[in-house]
Design a protein around this motif. Structure first.
Motif, short mmCIF file in Angstrom:
data_model
loop_
_atom_site.label_atom_id
_atom_site.label_comp_id
_atom_site.label_asym_id
_atom_site.label_seq_id
_atom_site.Cartn_x
_atom_site.Cartn_y
_atom_site.Cartn_z
N ALA A 148 0.85 -1.20 0.00
CA ALA A 148 0.00 0.00 0.00
C ALA A 148 0.88 1.25 0.00
CB ALA A 148 -0.89 -0.01 1.23
N LYS A 149 0.31 2.35 -0.49
CA LYS A 149 1.05 3.61 -0.39
C LYS A 149 0.70 4.33 0.90
CE LYS A 149 1.95 4.03 -5.22
NZ LYS A 149 1.28 4.20 -6.49
N VAL A 150 -0.55 4.17 1.31
CA VAL A 150 -1.04 4.84 2.52
C VAL A 150 -1.83 3.82 3.33
CG1 VAL A 150 -2.56 6.67 3.37
CG2 VAL A 150 -1.24 7.04 1.27
N VAL A 151 -1.58 3.76 4.63
CA VAL A 151 -2.37 2.86 5.50
C VAL A 151 -2.93 3.66 6.67
CG1 VAL A 151 -2.29 0.90 7.09
CG2 VAL A 151 -1.11 0.76 4.90
N GLN A 319 -5.92 18.17 0.86
CA GLN A 319 -5.25 19.47 0.64
C GLN A 319 -3.82 19.27 0.14
OE1 GLN A 319 -5.77 21.49 4.38
NE2 GLN A 319 -7.78 22.30 3.80
N LYS A 320 -3.13 18.28 0.69
CA LYS A 320 -1.73 18.06 0.30
C LYS A 320 -1.61 17.37 -1.05
CE LYS A 320 0.66 19.81 3.63
NZ LYS A 320 1.58 20.93 3.41
N LEU A 321 -2.65 16.64 -1.43
CA LEU A 321 -2.54 15.86 -2.67
C LEU A 321 -3.10 16.59 -3.88
CD1 LEU A 321 -3.34 12.20 -1.54
CD2 LEU A 321 -1.12 13.24 -1.99
N ILE A 322 -3.57 17.83 -3.69
CA ILE A 322 -4.12 18.57 -4.84
C ILE A 322 -3.03 18.66 -5.91
CG2 ILE A 322 -4.90 20.85 -5.66
CD1 ILE A 322 -6.32 21.18 -2.95
N GLY A 323 -3.36 18.22 -7.11
CA GLY A 323 -2.39 18.27 -8.22
C GLY A 323 -1.48 17.06 -8.28
N PHE A 324 -1.63 16.12 -7.32
CA PHE A 324 -0.80 14.91 -7.35
C PHE A 324 -1.70 13.68 -7.44
CE2 PHE A 324 1.73 18.07 -5.22
CZ PHE A 324 2.97 17.93 -5.84
N ASP A 325 -1.21 12.69 -8.18
CA ASP A 325 -1.97 11.45 -8.31
C ASP A 325 -1.21 10.36 -7.54
OD1 ASP A 325 -3.34 9.27 -9.03
OD2 ASP A 325 -3.10 9.50 -11.21
N LEU A 326 -1.90 9.78 -6.55
CA LEU A 326 -1.24 8.75 -5.73
C LEU A 326 -0.73 7.59 -6.58
CD1 LEU A 326 -3.43 8.27 -2.51
CD2 LEU A 326 -1.02 8.90 -2.61
N SER A 327 -1.46 7.28 -7.68
CA SER A 327 -1.09 6.12 -8.48
C SER A 327 0.17 6.34 -9.30
CB SER A 327 -2.22 5.75 -9.46
OG SER A 327 -3.42 5.69 -8.78
N SER A 328 0.40 7.59 -9.70
CA SER A 328 1.48 7.79 -10.67
C SER A 328 2.60 8.72 -10.19
CB SER A 328 0.90 8.31 -11.99
OG SER A 328 0.18 9.50 -11.71
N SER A 329 2.42 9.40 -9.06
CA SER A 329 3.48 10.33 -8.61
C SER A 329 4.69 9.56 -8.09
CB SER A 329 2.95 11.25 -7.51
OG SER A 329 1.93 12.06 -8.01
N PRO A 330 5.89 10.17 -8.17
CA PRO A 330 7.08 9.48 -7.68
C PRO A 330 7.00 9.19 -6.18
CG PRO A 330 7.65 11.46 -8.94
CD PRO A 330 6.18 11.48 -8.76
N ILE A 334 5.20 11.28 -2.88
CA ILE A 334 4.07 10.74 -2.10
C ILE A 334 4.44 10.66 -0.63
CG2 ILE A 334 2.57 8.73 -1.74
CD1 ILE A 334 2.81 8.15 -4.71
N MET A 335 5.64 10.13 -0.37
CA MET A 335 6.08 10.02 1.04
C MET A 335 6.02 11.39 1.71
SD MET A 335 6.96 6.87 1.72
CE MET A 335 7.88 6.97 3.20
N GLN A 336 6.51 12.39 1.00
CA GLN A 336 6.58 13.73 1.59
C GLN A 336 5.18 14.32 1.79
OE1 GLN A 336 8.60 16.66 -0.86
NE2 GLN A 336 7.72 18.28 0.42
N LYS A 337 4.37 14.26 0.72
CA LYS A 337 3.03 14.89 0.80
C LYS A 337 2.15 14.19 1.83
CE LYS A 337 3.49 18.02 -2.31
NZ LYS A 337 3.42 19.42 -1.90
N VAL A 338 2.14 12.86 1.81
CA VAL A 338 1.29 12.13 2.76
C VAL A 338 1.82 12.34 4.18
CG1 VAL A 338 0.50 9.84 3.48
CG2 VAL A 338 0.58 10.42 1.05
N GLY A 339 3.15 12.30 4.33
CA GLY A 339 3.74 12.53 5.65
C GLY A 339 3.33 13.88 6.21
N GLU A 340 3.42 14.91 5.37
CA GLU A 340 3.03 16.26 5.83
C GLU A 340 1.55 16.31 6.21
OE1 GLU A 340 6.22 18.73 3.03
OE2 GLU A 340 4.07 18.91 2.64
N SER A 341 0.73 15.65 5.38
CA SER A 341 -0.71 15.71 5.65
C SER A 341 -1.03 14.98 6.96
CB SER A 341 -1.52 15.13 4.49
OG SER A 341 -1.41 13.74 4.47
N PHE A 342 -0.37 13.86 7.21
CA PHE A 342 -0.63 13.12 8.45
C PHE A 342 -0.11 13.89 9.67
CE2 PHE A 342 -1.13 8.55 6.60
CZ PHE A 342 -2.32 8.94 6.03
#
Ligand SMILES: Cc1cc2nc3c(=O)[nH]c(=O)nc-3n(C[C@H](O)[C@H](O)[C@H](O)COP(=O)(O)OP(=O)(O)OC[C@H]3O[C@@H](n4cnc5c(N)ncnc54)[C@H](O)[C@@H]3O)c2cc1C
Length: 400
Positions: A148-151, A319-330, A334-342
């Protein structure tokens, strides 16, 4: 190890919080899958009181209007002390309080999810991080793995995800509770109040769900661990033995309860001081609901706090993922954006759940402890921190 499947967002647990989180993400166009170990939706606990803060969260989830007609408004809370022959009433003056059937709440959340979101019979055994990407790898009890990318761990009090995050173990409160529903086909005559009747160390709570349905609970302050009973007849029998000497209408209510609705629970909580310091995020893994902040039921806020978590978490992630696609972003992005959002989610939630847990903890001692010293200390802390005892119901978790 063979990784059979890859997913963007995986939620562990299809209880109130897991379903609300999936729905909040869905409302923000973020797809997720919910892994639920049971074979069907679980509604253990019969009924659930929802205070104004919980209704605000349900509004955001878009299910409040379909739930309102299922439950009658509750206008006040009445305490009755049989030993002293006294009563006290606290009006629920600000905002909406209703007691829902848990199955109505669970179904309302699940029904609005895209088909196939919930995967039943999927029990998480363990989680570890991929050595190369640092994304989580989930091991299920059927031997399969999901990368998974996010749990998001919404797996309740015995959370595998909380263990992965190294949260301190939960504690046992000296209270056991039995809950059930009683149906009155020709309508009951109880008031639109939550009435808690106390005699010795036993309390009976009752509250109308509708004009034909009553949710009730029986709790006892205990000096030893509760023997958790599973058999409905045994639960009813042991409860009836406990409530000898209570008014006949309450005894009758429990006698006529629906066997399928009965459950018995030992109350657990995560210590408020552990919530202050706990680390609720590792990489792209976090927790919500009881997995994060299980608390005593003395404020009736655990479930609503989980609904609030869902809104805040989905808002922060979106809010952090606006403009980013979880499926295709490097991976790094993803680690950075999801980490910041959490981190933002945990920052927003921490003091809210610390204060709720602390108030629930003190209220529990105040209501149940046989020790006058403990009661006195609880009163002092309540006066210092919670002079406005209903402030927790006015909290607004904000929009999605
Ligand atoms: C006596 C009592 C009365 C209460 N009254 C109220 C009230 O009036 N109002 C209120 O707001 N709250 C109340 N609460 C609290 C409320 O019930 C909980 O806070 C709420 O149910 C927690 O929801 P959850 O989704 O976080 O966890 P849970 O309801 O525990 O759901 C967790 C889900 O995860 C699944 N799961 C667990 N482990 C795994 C795994 N390894 N793999 C896959 N799935 C897994 C479980 O099967 C379950 O479906 C009360 C609690 C008690 C004990």
């Amino acid at each position: 190890m063979e990784v059979a499947e890859e997913r963007d967002v995986v939620i562990i647990g299809g209880g109130i919080c897991g379903l609300a989180t999936a729905l909040a993400l869905h409302r923000k166009n973020i797809r997720s899958v919910v892994l639920e170990r049971s074979e069907t939706l679980r509604a253990t606990g019969a009924g659930i009181g929802i205070r104004p803060n919980g209704w605000r969260a349900l509004e955001q989830l878009g299910v409040a209007s379909k739930l309102r007609p299922t439950a009658t408004p509750v206008l006040a809370q009445r305490f009755v002390w049989l030993d002293r022959g006294s009563q006290k009433i606290i009006p629920f003056s600000s905002g909406e309080t209703r007691c829902l059937k848990r199955s109505d709440l669970i179904n309302a959340l699940a029904d609005d999810l895209p088909h196939g979101t919930i995967r039943f019979g999927s029990k998480l055994l363990s989680l570890k991080l991929d050595l190369h990407t640092s994304f989580p790898i989930l091991q299920l009890d059927d031997g399969s793995f999901i990368k998974a990318k996010v749990v998001i761990g919404c797996d309740g009090v015995n959370s595998v995800i909380a263990d992965f995050l190294d949260l301190k173990p939960t504690k046992v409160f000296s209270t056991g509770a039995v809950r059930g529903l009683s149906d009155y086909p020709s309508c009951h005559s109880f008031s639109q109040e939550l009435v808690i009747t106390k005699k010795g160390d036993v309390s009976i709570g009752r509250v109308p769900v509708s004009d034909k349905l009553i949710y009730w609970f029986v709790s006892q302050w205990r000096t030893q661990d509760l023997k958790i009973l599973k058999d409905a007849d045994l639960i009813r029998q042991s409860t009836l033995e406990l409530i000898q000497g209570f008014p006949a209408e309450l005894v009758e209510m429990i006698k006529m309860s629906d066997p399928d609705s009965l459950s018995s629970t030992q109350i657990r909580y995560r210590a408020p001081w552990h919530l202050l310091s706990g680390s609720f995020r590792k990489g792209t893994v976090t927790v919500a609901g009881d997995a994060m902040h299980v608390m005593g039921p003395f404020l009736g806020q655990g479930g609503s706090a989980g609904l609030e978590d869902a809104i805040v978490l989905a808002r922060c992630l979106h809010q952090k993922l606006i403009g980013f696609d979880l499926s295709s972003s490097p991976t790094q992005i993803i680690m950075q954006k999801v980490g910041e959002s959490f981190d933002e989610y945990v920052r927003e939630r921490r003091m809210r759940v610390v204060m709720l847990s602390l108030q629930a903890y003190l209220t529990g001692f105040l209501m149940g402890s046989p020790s006058m010293l403990v009661k006195l200390l609880s009163v002092i802390f309540m006066v210092i921190f919670f002079r406005d005892t209903l402030r927790h119901t006015r909290y607004d978790c904000g929009g999605l």
